[in-house]
Design an enzyme around this catalytic site. Structure first.
Site, PDB file in Angstrom:
ATOM      1  N   ARG A 247      45.334  43.302   8.646  1.00  0.00           N
ATOM      2  CA  ARG A 247      46.338  42.906   7.630  1.00  0.00           C
ATOM      3  C   ARG A 247      46.199  41.695   7.133  1.00  0.00           C
ATOM      4  NH1 ARG A 247      51.384  44.550  10.899  1.00  0.00           N
ATOM      5  NH2 ARG A 247      52.233  43.526   9.397  1.00  0.00           N
TER       6      ARG A 247
ATOM      7  N   ALA B  60      53.931  43.390 -24.728  1.00  0.00           N
ATOM      8  CA  ALA B  60      54.500  43.918 -23.379  1.00  0.00           C
ATOM      9  C   ALA B  60      56.100  44.191 -23.325  1.00  0.00           C
ATOM     10  CB  ALA B  60      54.072  42.933 -22.184  1.00  0.00           C
TER      11      ALA B  60
ATOM     12  N   ARG C 183      57.594  56.952 -21.006  1.00  0.00           N
ATOM     13  CA  ARG C 183      56.900  57.971 -20.490  1.00  0.00           C
ATOM     14  C   ARG C 183      56.333  57.661 -19.019  1.00  0.00           C
ATOM     15  NH1 ARG C 183      53.217  57.635 -26.101  1.00  0.00           N
ATOM     16  NH2 ARG C 183      54.227  55.556 -25.940  1.00  0.00           N
TER      17      ARG C 183
ATOM     18  N   TYR D  11      46.981  45.910  19.523  1.00  0.00           N
ATOM     19  CA  TYR D  11      47.902  45.020  18.298  1.00  0.00           C
ATOM     20  C   TYR D  11      47.683  43.689  18.655  1.00  0.00           C
ATOM     21  CZ  TYR D  11      51.264  42.975  15.319  1.00  0.00           C
ATOM     22  OH  TYR D  11      51.795  42.172  14.740  1.00  0.00           O
TER      23      TYR D  11
ATOM     24  N   ALA E 129      41.239  47.835  26.236  1.00  0.00           N
ATOM     25  CA  ALA E 129      41.886  48.636  25.653  1.00  0.00           C
ATOM     26  C   ALA E 129      43.368  48.676  25.716  1.00  0.00           C
ATOM     27  CB  ALA E 129      41.214  50.118  26.087  1.00  0.00           C
TER      28      ALA E 129
ATOM     29  N   GLY F  41      57.363  46.744 -24.699  1.00  0.00           N
ATOM     30  CA  GLY F  41      57.879  48.348 -24.584  1.00  0.00           C
ATOM     31  C   GLY F  41      58.386  48.628 -23.393  1.00  0.00           C
TER      32      GLY F  41
ATOM     33  N   GLU G  54      49.665  56.773 -37.948  1.00  0.00           N
ATOM     34  CA  GLU G  54      50.247  57.282 -36.559  1.00  0.00           C
ATOM     35  C   GLU G  54      50.294  58.679 -36.070  1.00  0.00           C
ATOM     36  OE1 GLU G  54      51.005  54.864 -33.692  1.00  0.00           O
ATOM     37  OE2 GLU G  54      49.499  54.012 -35.336  1.00  0.00           O
TER      38      GLU G  54
END
Ligand code: UD1
Ligand code: CA
Length: 455
Positions: A320, A13, A19, A353, A367, A15, A159
């Site tokens: 959440r 890992a 890209r 909320y 509500a 690298g 390659e």
């Protein structure tokens, strides 16, 4: 018997992942809510490696931390300079020197690898092969190393950058996972040089070297998805699509109903019970559990939530982290719940909320009710008792407690505790002025006439 053999898994890992065009290390990008490296390590753990080494690059402390989080027993090795995949494997030389029976090398950027596939690669080692290469036939072979087969024997890997036109036509490619017999691994790896277009030490050269040493090298063909390498954001999105497809199919197989599964996004750790119904366009972030018989209506977003049996969520609801919904509770449209326990049978059907709260069983949240949990510095809790009734458009200013069976009149701003069974009216008294409207109209018409007269 591969079970009896010890196996060292080495995950590369280090690298840079240039890209990806990203500030984030490549292997920390996410697929189905898990990092690429996390997914690879998950497969390594599931197939039962006896030890694991992770090779990271300089400045990649975040990668090492993620690896440790997923697999605390893993050893991290530092590849100081990125000089190719073979060079990276040798960063873990001291682990190879401990002479495990098998050495499995995996790339951290192949997040769809499955434990069964890793197991298959070790079978030829148990039968005496010195090296096994995972081969596959990608729909587009560009970028992958090509397998050179002569007389049915794998003789080399070329390659892409070094391949001739004729070699580039070859459809059989290197999947990037290799297995070595522990007693042959170092003698092969230490012979790899860097005479190629990129001047890198290619792990893929191990094949020709092993053949030169008259060792037995075997290719095992695997499915493309198992070895899909992620080098670009486009490939990341493609891998996500495959991972989602697998998760949806597993959910359907387990008895979840989805009328449009292609619109539902799951996380690898999403747990869905029997007879759960998920309507279109629902997104599951990490750590969601939905118990049997619950329904998640369209366009809802859930993360870190526990949805109890027979609960109804949405449409357009947001759960959440820390939302825990008791059996039969109902959370309706445009309701957000965070770090709150909602009792069995309790309802918050519209526009609310609810944060940092405990809502008793069978309570009714009208509500527009808002728990005002934040004073600009700290969060505070709201406690609502069993069977309490909160009238519409109430603001509950935390910390505050509403007793069992209490009523809060609609439009209240509640700043002090309400005892059980009481009624709280936290708003100004209504004022009535008889005839006020007709007096206003009369006044307006006088003003209009005056204006006309001046014209
Ligand atoms: C590699 C293979 C190619 C194969 C493909 C499969 C080589 C030389 N090529 O190409 O044959 O078809 O994977 O996906 O092995 N890494 C390091 N240190 C380095 C270089 C790379 O740790 O110095 C790590 C990277 O983090 C990555 C892995 O090795 O996880 C593969 O490197 P990458 O550059 O992606 O190789 P590819 O060009 O994809
Ligand atoms: Ca790659």
């Amino acid at each position: 018997m591969i079970e009896a053999r010890s196996c060292l898994a080495i995950v590369l890992a280090a690298g840079e992942g240039t890209r990806m065009r990203s500030a984030r290390p490549k292997v920390l990008h996410m697929v189905a809510g898990q990092s690429l490296i996390g997914r690879v390590l998950g497969a390594v753990r599931a197939f039962g490696a006896t030890s694991t080494a992770i090779v990271v690059g300089p400045g990649q402390d975040a990668v090492a931390a993620e690896a440790k989080r997923i697999m605390p027993a893993a050893d991290c090795f530092l590849q100081l300079e990125r000089r190719g995949t073979a060079h990276a494997v040798l960063a873990a030389k001291s682990a190879i020197k401990r002479r495990p029976d098998d050495v499995l090398v995996l790339y951290g950027d192949t997040p769809l690898i499955r434990a069964e596939t890793l197991r298959r690669l070790r079978v030829p080692l148990a039968a005496g092969a010195a090296m096994v290469v995972a081969a596959f036939r990608p729909s587009d072979p560009a970028g992958y190393g090509r397998l050179i087969i002569e007389d049915d024997q794998l003789v080399a890997i070329r390659e892409h950058a070094d391949a001739s036109e004729a070699e580039r036509v070859i459809g059989l490619c290197n999947g990037g996972i290799m297995a070595f017999a522990g007693n042959a691994a170092l003698s092969i790896l230490e012979r790899i040089g860097n005479r190629n277009r990129k001047g890198e030490y290619y792990l893929t050269d191990a094949v020709a070297i092993a053949r030169g040493l008259k060792l037995n090298v075997v290719a095992v063909e695997v499915e493309e998805d198992d070895v899909r390498g992620i080098n670009t954001k486009k490939e990341l999105a493609e891998a996500e699509a495959v991972a989602q497809q697998r998760l949806r199919n597993a959910a359907l197989d387990a008895g979840v109903t989805m009328v449009a599964p292609e619109t539902v996004f799951l996380s690898a750790d999403t747990r869905l019970g029997k007879d759960v119904v998920i309507e279109p366009y629902v997104v599951f972030g990490e750590k969601v559990v939905v118990e049997d018989g619950a329904i998640i209506h369209a366009f809802s977003h859930l993360a870190g939530a526990h949805v109890g049996k027979g609960v109804s969520v949405g449409p357009f609801a947001r759960l959440r982290p820390g939302a825990r919904l008791g059996e039969g509770a109902r959370i309706g449209n445009f309701v957000e719940v965070k770090e709150a326990i909602i009792g069995a049978g309790a309802k918050a059907n519209h526009l609310s909320y609810i944060g940092d709260a405990t809502i008793g069983d069978d309570a009714n949240i009208g509500a527009g009710t808002i728990t005002c949990n934040y004073d600009g510095e700290a969060k505070h809790r709201t406690e609502i008792g069993k069977n309490a009734f909160i009238g519409s458009n109430s603001a509950l200013v935390a910390p505050v407690a509403i007793g069992d069976n209490a009523y809060v009149g609609s439009g209240s701003v509640i700043t002090a505790d309400v005892p059980p069974d009481a009624l709280a009216l936290g708003r100004g008294r209504q004022v009535i002025k008889e005839g006020w409207a007709s007096r206003l109209r009369a006044l307006k018409s006088i003003v209009k006439k005056k204006a006309h007269a001046q014209d």
